[in-house]
Enzyme design. Structure first.
Site, PDB file in Angstrom:
ATOM      1  N   ASN A   1      -2.888  -2.343   7.316  1.00 43.64           N
ATOM      2  CA  ASN A   1      -3.639  -2.482   6.823  1.00 43.64           C
ATOM      3  C   ASN A   1      -4.841  -1.542   6.270  1.00 43.64           C
ATOM      4  O   ASN A   1      -5.404  -1.989   5.495  1.00 43.64           O
ATOM      5  CB  ASN A   1      -4.474  -2.963   7.337  1.00 43.64           C
ATOM      6  CG  ASN A   1      -6.148  -3.152   8.952  1.00 43.64           C
ATOM      7  OD1 ASN A   1      -4.808  -1.534   9.247  1.00 43.64           O
ATOM      8  ND2 ASN A   1      -6.478  -3.595   9.373  1.00 43.64           N
TER       9      ASN A   1
ATOM     10  N   LYS B   1      -5.930   2.408   3.617  1.00 44.39           N
ATOM     11  CA  LYS B   1      -5.698   2.329   2.169  1.00 44.39           C
ATOM     12  C   LYS B   1      -5.021   3.821   2.203  1.00 44.39           C
ATOM     13  O   LYS B   1      -4.698   4.289   3.359  1.00 44.39           O
ATOM     14  CB  LYS B   1      -6.801   2.613   2.207  1.00 44.39           C
ATOM     15  CG  LYS B   1      -6.377   2.776   0.410  1.00 44.39           C
ATOM     16  CD  LYS B   1      -7.837   3.690   0.070  1.00 44.39           C
ATOM     17  CE  LYS B   1      -8.011   4.799  -1.037  1.00 44.39           C
ATOM     18  NZ  LYS B   1      -6.834   4.022  -2.235  1.00 44.39           N
TER      19      LYS B   1
ATOM     20  N   LYS C   1      -0.715   3.268   1.754  1.00 45.45           N
ATOM     21  CA  LYS C   1       0.203   3.067   1.794  1.00 45.45           C
ATOM     22  C   LYS C   1       1.206   3.387   0.333  1.00 45.45           C
ATOM     23  O   LYS C   1       2.496   4.161   0.849  1.00 45.45           O
ATOM     24  CB  LYS C   1       0.622   2.196   2.379  1.00 45.45           C
ATOM     25  CG  LYS C   1       0.264   1.395   4.237  1.00 45.45           C
ATOM     26  CD  LYS C   1       0.676   0.245   3.977  1.00 45.45           C
ATOM     27  CE  LYS C   1      -0.326  -0.797   3.619  1.00 45.45           C
ATOM     28  NZ  LYS C   1      -1.517  -0.254   3.223  1.00 45.45           N
ATOM     29  N   THR C   2       0.876   2.989  -0.122  1.00 42.59           N
ATOM     30  CA  THR C   2       1.213   3.022  -2.248  1.00 42.59           C
ATOM     31  C   THR C   2       1.255   4.896  -2.030  1.00 42.59           C
ATOM     32  O   THR C   2       2.423   5.281  -3.018  1.00 42.59           O
ATOM     33  CB  THR C   2       0.796   2.271  -3.002  1.00 42.59           C
ATOM     34  OG1 THR C   2       1.131   1.012  -2.795  1.00 42.59           O
ATOM     35  CG2 THR C   2       1.116   2.069  -4.049  1.00 42.59           C
ATOM     36  N   THR C   3       0.016   5.023  -2.023  1.00 41.83           N
ATOM     37  CA  THR C   3      -0.633   6.943  -2.475  1.00 41.83           C
ATOM     38  C   THR C   3       0.728   7.578  -2.035  1.00 41.83           C
ATOM     39  O   THR C   3       1.117   8.432  -2.089  1.00 41.83           O
ATOM     40  CB  THR C   3      -2.203   7.183  -2.242  1.00 41.83           C
ATOM     41  OG1 THR C   3      -2.708   5.797  -3.044  1.00 41.83           O
ATOM     42  CG2 THR C   3      -1.786   8.513  -2.722  1.00 41.83           C
TER      43      THR C   3
ATOM     44  N   ARG D   1       7.055  14.991  -5.179  1.00 41.84           N
ATOM     45  CA  ARG D   1       8.016  15.560  -4.026  1.00 41.84           C
ATOM     46  C   ARG D   1       9.861  15.402  -4.323  1.00 41.84           C
ATOM     47  O   ARG D   1       9.985  17.167  -4.607  1.00 41.84           O
ATOM     48  CB  ARG D   1       7.555  15.441  -2.856  1.00 41.84           C
ATOM     49  CG  ARG D   1       8.806  16.348  -1.980  1.00 41.84           C
ATOM     50  CD  ARG D   1       8.029  15.893   0.238  1.00 41.84           C
ATOM     51  NE  ARG D   1       7.447  16.305   0.151  1.00 41.84           N
ATOM     52  CZ  ARG D   1       6.381  16.216   1.671  1.00 41.84           C
ATOM     53  NH1 ARG D   1       7.443  15.671   2.224  1.00 41.84           N
ATOM     54  NH2 ARG D   1       4.806  16.675   1.220  1.00 41.84           N
TER      55      ARG D   1
ATOM     56  N   PHE E   1      -0.462  -9.673  -9.683  1.00 43.59           N
ATOM     57  CA  PHE E   1      -0.822 -10.261  -8.092  1.00 43.59           C
ATOM     58  C   PHE E   1      -1.005 -11.542  -8.044  1.00 43.59           C
ATOM     59  O   PHE E   1      -0.518 -12.424  -8.323  1.00 43.59           O
ATOM     60  CB  PHE E   1      -2.243 -10.110  -7.566  1.00 43.59           C
ATOM     61  CG  PHE E   1      -2.914  -8.708  -7.243  1.00 43.59           C
ATOM     62  CD1 PHE E   1      -1.975  -8.041  -6.424  1.00 43.59           C
ATOM     63  CD2 PHE E   1      -3.851  -7.663  -8.486  1.00 43.59           C
ATOM     64  CE1 PHE E   1      -2.791  -6.455  -5.901  1.00 43.59           C
ATOM     65  CE2 PHE E   1      -3.999  -6.298  -8.029  1.00 43.59           C
ATOM     66  CZ  PHE E   1      -3.441  -6.088  -7.599  1.00 43.59           C
TER      67      PHE E   1
ATOM     68  N   TRP F   1      -2.074 -14.099  -5.509  1.00 45.08           N
ATOM     69  CA  TRP F   1      -2.941 -14.231  -5.716  1.00 45.08           C
ATOM     70  C   TRP F   1      -2.958 -15.140  -7.048  1.00 45.08           C
ATOM     71  O   TRP F   1      -4.492 -15.854  -6.763  1.00 45.08           O
ATOM     72  CB  TRP F   1      -3.251 -14.073  -4.659  1.00 45.08           C
ATOM     73  CG  TRP F   1      -4.417 -12.620  -4.694  1.00 45.08           C
ATOM     74  CD1 TRP F   1      -5.326 -12.326  -5.430  1.00 45.08           C
ATOM     75  CD2 TRP F   1      -3.647 -11.497  -4.230  1.00 45.08           C
ATOM     76  NE1 TRP F   1      -5.671 -10.455  -5.379  1.00 45.08           N
ATOM     77  CE2 TRP F   1      -4.354 -10.297  -4.643  1.00 45.08           C
ATOM     78  CE3 TRP F   1      -2.242 -11.257  -3.489  1.00 45.08           C
ATOM     79  CZ2 TRP F   1      -4.344  -9.308  -4.171  1.00 45.08           C
ATOM     80  CZ3 TRP F   1      -2.049 -10.211  -2.835  1.00 45.08           C
ATOM     81  CH2 TRP F   1      -3.535  -8.966  -3.399  1.00 45.08           C
TER      82      TRP F   1
ATOM     83  N   GLU G   1       5.131  -2.953  -2.132  1.00 40.62           N
ATOM     84  CA  GLU G   1       4.489  -3.964  -1.156  1.00 40.62           C
ATOM     85  C   GLU G   1       5.770  -5.236  -1.571  1.00 40.62           C
ATOM     86  O   GLU G   1       5.711  -6.508  -1.407  1.00 40.62           O
ATOM     87  CB  GLU G   1       3.967  -4.383  -2.701  1.00 40.62           C
ATOM     88  CG  GLU G   1       2.908  -3.377  -2.967  1.00 40.62           C
ATOM     89  CD  GLU G   1       1.636  -3.613  -2.043  1.00 40.62           C
ATOM     90  OE1 GLU G   1       1.540  -3.634  -0.992  1.00 40.62           O
ATOM     91  OE2 GLU G   1       0.315  -2.302  -1.806  1.00 40.62           O
TER      92      GLU G   1
END
Length: 199
Positions: free
Chosen positions: A39, A41, A43-45, A53, A94, A96, A131
């Site tokens: 949960n 911040k 993951k995508t970064t 790389r 999104f 939602w 995601e």
């Protein structure tokens, strides 16, 4: 040499011996399945960092963005001109926001077809399924389909899966699982997401 310096040297020698043994034992070469979940911040970064790389070494990379693709993305903007990068975006934003299961499922299936093509291509060194965990959670994709595509990919290809609540079958088959844990998040305190920092 002081006692502290002596103890430090002995500790570092012990650590070096441990690391050297692990390096010597790592003899297998193949692509990996990495799962960035949790949960927190980043993951995508982290996935985009790995993309950078791989591109830096001249490898071909495919990124499939299942949720955030309609948002600005600084990493994507910076790397878009690299001829070795291909990005496919689920063009609904999104889930939602749309609140339309049928339309979201169609959009997901369309971009998943791009992902399957990348996962079958031996020239693509790295594939990021950004995601995708939400697509499994909401039932837009089934886990058997995703697992099969990942399992049948070329041996040298690495796959990164990102998103909260990664499916247990994905984490079970992964080579590396990293869980980002939220300790504090500025957004929860009313601070807006910042361009160039958060996206």
């Amino acid at each position: 040499m002081s006692d502290r310096d002596t103890r430090h040297k002995q500790s570092m020698q012990k650590l070096k011996s441990h690391v050297d043994k692990k390096v010597a034992a790592a003899t297998e070469q193949r692509g990996l399945l990495l799962v960035f979940t949790g949960n927190g911040k980043g993951k995508t970064t982290a996935a985009w960092g790995t993309v950078t790389r791989a591109l830096g070494y001249g490898y071909r990379v495919g990124v499939v963005q299942f949720i955030k693709g309609m948002w600005e993305c600084g990493e994507r903007e910076r790397l878009a001109e690299d001829p070795n990068l291909e990005v496919a975006i689920m063009a609904t934003g999104f889930t939602w926001e749309t609140q339309n299961r049928e339309a979201d499922t169609r959009a997901c299936q369309a971009v998943w077809a791009e992902a399957e093509r990348m996962l079958a291509d031996p020239e693509v060194y790295l594939v990021v399924l950004d995601e995708i965990t939400y697509m499994l959670k909401f039932g837009y994709l089934d886990i058997a389909t995703v697992k099969r595509a990942i399992e049948q990919r070329p041996r040298e290809q690495t796959v990164i899966v990102t998103g909260r609540n990664a499916h247990r079958e994905l984490t079970a088959m992964a080579d590396t699982v990293t869980e980002m844990q939220e300790v504090r998040h500025a957004f929860n305190e009313g601070v807006q997401a910042r361009r160039g920092i958060d996206y």
